[in-house]
Design an enzyme around this catalytic site. Structure first.
Site, PDB file in Angstrom:
ATOM      1  N   LYS A 192       9.562 -22.170  13.585  1.00 51.36           N
ATOM      2  CA  LYS A 192       9.535 -20.708  13.589  1.00 51.36           C
ATOM      3  C   LYS A 192      10.328 -20.114  12.424  1.00 51.36           C
ATOM      4  CE  LYS A 192       8.061 -19.889  18.256  1.00 51.36           C
ATOM      5  NZ  LYS A 192       7.971 -21.264  18.845  1.00 51.36           N
TER       6      LYS A 192
HETATM    7  C1  LIG Z   1       6.853 -21.795  19.415  1.00 52.69           C
HETATM    8  C2  LIG Z   1       6.782 -23.268  19.519  1.00 52.69           C
HETATM    9  C3  LIG Z   1       5.547 -23.947  19.722  1.00 52.69           C
HETATM   10  C4  LIG Z   1       4.247 -23.209  19.928  1.00 52.69           C
HETATM   11  O1  LIG Z   1       3.774 -22.589  18.754  1.00 52.69           O
HETATM   12  P1  LIG Z   1       2.644 -21.453  18.840  1.00 52.69           P
HETATM   13  O2  LIG Z   1       2.494 -20.962  17.436  1.00 52.69           O
HETATM   14  O3  LIG Z   1       3.163 -20.405  19.776  1.00 52.69           O
HETATM   15  O4  LIG Z   1       1.404 -22.099  19.357  1.00 52.69           O
HETATM   16  C5  LIG Z   1       5.563 -25.335  19.730  1.00 52.69           C
HETATM   17  N1  LIG Z   1       6.714 -26.030  19.608  1.00 52.69           N
HETATM   18  C6  LIG Z   1       7.905 -25.421  19.420  1.00 52.69           C
HETATM   19  C7  LIG Z   1       9.136 -26.242  19.300  1.00 52.69           C
HETATM   20  C8  LIG Z   1       7.987 -24.022  19.368  1.00 52.69           C
HETATM   21  O5  LIG Z   1       9.184 -23.425  19.183  1.00 52.69           O
END
Ligand SMILES: *Cc1c(COP(=O)(O)O)cnc(C)c1O
Length: 441
Positions: free
Chosen positions: A107
Site C-alpha cells: 500500500k
Molecule cells: C490491502 C492488502 C491486500 C488486498 O489488496 P487489494 O488491492 O485491496 O485487493 C492484500 N494483502 C495485503 C497485505 C494488503 O494490505
C-alpha cells in the site's frame, strides 16, 4: 488525461479533479477515457530502464498534460526511494516483493503517489486538503507515512483502541507534523461510521476540504500498474517469448485492477489469478456470472477480508460487464486458512523462504492454477503484498520461527506514540476537526 465515471452519469474530469474528489459525484469510480497505450518500440526502449524510468513513462501518459514533466519526474523519485526485487524461487516462479517501503506493505506504492499528486494539485488550487481515514491497520499506516510532510495536506486517521497490533499502532501514531492519529474507544465499525458522518456534515465541510484516501482513488491505482510493468519487462529479458502469469492476493481488487490496466497498456503479461481467501465473491462471479456479495468473514489474511470489493465496479467496466471476457484474462482461486498455513510451511521447507500469509494465498493459487491449466515453462509471479513480520504470529505457527524486525521498523518502534483518545460519539470527532486549524502536532 480525461476520466469518466464508471456509471457515465456525471461529467468527464481531469486528473486533478479525479484525484481531489476520489469518488465521482454519481457514486461511480473514475476510469481513463481511453487507456494509454505503449507501442512495441516504446516498450523495447523501456526494457533496460530502472523502476523509476518505467514509472515515469506510465505516469506521463496519465498526468503529463497537467504536471510539468520535470516536476512529475521529481515526484516519482520522491515516491519510490526503495527497491522492488523479483525474488527467484525456481527458474519459473518469482515473488515480487512489494514490501520494502516505509510501512512494509504494497500500500506504500499507492499512498505515496496519491499523497504527492494530492499535494501538487492542492498547491495549484491554494487549498489545504484534509485526508480523513478510518483504518484497521495497513491502509492508515501507508497513508500516514505517505502524506507525512507533504505541503498543502494533512491527515486525520481513526483507529480502534486496542484492536491493532503494536507494530501497526506505532506506524499509525509516530509520523507527527501534519499527521494526526485519533485513538477511538470503539471498534473499526465505529471508526468507519464517524468518518462517514464527517463526510455528510455540511457545516464541517464548509470549514475543511475533506477527502478520503481509499483505493477507489485513481491516483492510488495508477502507481500500482508500475510494478506489473517493471516485473513483466524484467522477465522478458530472461524469457523473451513467455508471457508471465501474475497471481494477486486480493481484497478490494485495486491491485488486480491495476494489473489489468498494465496489460491493457500493452505490457507483456499473459494471465491473472485473482487469489482470495474465504471471501470469494469475485471467484464465484467468474465461475457463475452472478455477482452476489456476502457478508465479510474473518480469516487469517485479514487485509483480504472483504465481502463486497470496492474496485469490482472498475474491473467490470474494463471487461464490458461480461464475465466470460473477464474469465479469459482472470482466473479466480480461493484458498482456505489451513492451506495458507500449510503453504507458508512447505515454501519455507522447500526454498528456505518466509512469506507472509497474504503472499502464501497467492503462491498456493498459482500452484493450483498450474496443476489445472498452464503447462510448465510459463513464468509465474506472485505479488508479495506484505513483509512477513507484519503477520509474525502466523509465521511462528507455520514455521516455528520468529521473524526479525527490519532496521527501518526498529526506528519507528522506538519513536514516541502521539495519539488523541476520543470516544465513539460523532460530536467528539467534529470538535477535533473544527479545532484542527489551530492545532499543531
Ligand atoms: C490491502 C492488502 C491486500 C488486498 O489488496 P487489494 O488491492 O485491496 O485487493 C492484500 N494483502 C495485503 C497485505 C494488503 O494490505
Amino acid at each position: 488525461m480525461i476520466f469518466y465515471s464508471t456509471t457515465k452519469a456525471s461529467a468527464p474530469v481531469t486528473m486533478k479533479k479525479a484525484t481531489l474528489e476520489g469518488l465521482a459525484p454519481d457514486g461511480g469510480l473514475y476510469v481513463p477515457s481511453t487507456m494509454p497505450h505503449f507501442s512495441a518500440e516504446e516498450i523495447a526502449l523501456l526494457e533496460n530502464g530502472s523502476f523509476n524510468n518505467i514509472a515515469f513513462a506510465v505516469a506521463k501518459k496519465f498526468a503529463g498534460d497537467e504536471i510539468p514533466l520535470d516536476r512529475l519526474s521529481e515526484l516519482i523519485d520522491e515516491c519510490f526511494t526503495f527497491d522492488t526485487p523479483l525474488h527467484e524461487l525456481d527458474p519459473d516462479t518469482f515473488v515480487e516483493e512489494l514490501f520494502h517501503g516505509p510501512t512494509l506493505a504494497f500500500k506504500d506504492y499507492g499512498a505515496r503517489f496519491l499523497a504527492r499528486m494530492t499535494g501538487y494539485f492542492a498547491a495549484e488550487e491554494s487549498r489545504l486538503i484534509t485526508v480523513l481515514v478510518a483504518t484497521s491497520g495497513d491502509t492508515g499506516s501507508a497513508v500516514a507515512y505517505g502524506f507525512h510532510g507533504i505541503p498543502n495536506t494533512r491527515v486525520v486517521l481513526l483507529y480502534p483502541s486496542g484492536k491493532v497490533s503494536r507494530l501497526q499502532e506505532q506506524q499509525l501514531t509516530t509520523a507527527g507534523d501534519n499527521v494526526f492519529a485519533l485513538e477511538v474507544k470503539g471498534d473499526f465499525d465505529d471508526c468507519q461510521r464517524l468518518v462517514k458522518q464527517a463526510f455528510v456534515d455540511q457545516s464541517l465541510r464548509q470549514k475543511l476540504t475533506l477527502t478520503s484516501a481509499n483505493s477507489i482513488n485513481i491516483s492510488r491505482l495508477i502507481p500500482q500498474s508500475f510494478y506489473y510493468a517493471w516485473a513483466a519487462l524484467q522477465l522478458r529479458q530472461r524469457k523473451p517469448d513467455a508471457l508471465p502469469i501474475f497471481s494477486v492476493p486480493s481484497g478490494n481488487y485495486g491491485n488486480l485492477t491495476a494489473g489489468v490496466m498494465a496489460k491493457m497498456m500493452g505490457f507483456p503479461i499473459g494471465h491473472f489469478i485473482a487469489a482470495s481467501n474465504a471471501n470469494d465473491s469475485v471467484t464465484r462471479y467468474l465461475d457463475e456470472g452472478r455477482y452476489e456479495p456476502k457478508p465479510t468473514v474473518r480469516t487469517l489474511t485479514t487485509a483480504m477480508d472483504v465481502g463486497n470489493p470496492s474496485n469490482f465496479a472498475r474491473l467490470r467496466y474494463f471487461f464490458e460487464n461480461d464475465f466470460r471476457k473477464m474469465g479469459q484474462e482472470i482466473t479466480g482461486i480461493a484458498v482456505s486458512d489451513a492451506e495458507t498455513l500449510e503453504t507458508i510451511r512447505s515454501v519455507y521447507e522447500k526454498y528456505g523462504y518466509v512469506m507472509d500469509p497474504h503472499t502464501a494465498v497467492g503462491y498456493r493459487a498459482l500452484d493450483r492454477f498450474r496443476q489445472d491449466h498452464a503447462g510448465a515453462g510459463t513464468p509465474g509471479v506472485v505479488l508479495s503484498t506484505a513483509h512477513p513480520v507484519k503477520f509474525d504470529e502466523a509465521i511462528k505457527e507455520a514455521t516455528g520461527n520468529e521473524v526479525p524486525l527490519p532496521e527501518t521498523m526498529e526506528e519507528i518502534m522506538s519513536k514516541p506514540k502521539k495519539a488523541t483518545l476520543i470516544g465513539n460519539r460523532y460530536e467528539e470527532l467534529a470538535r477535533f476537526l473544527s479545532e484542527l486549524n489551530t492545532q499543531t502536532n
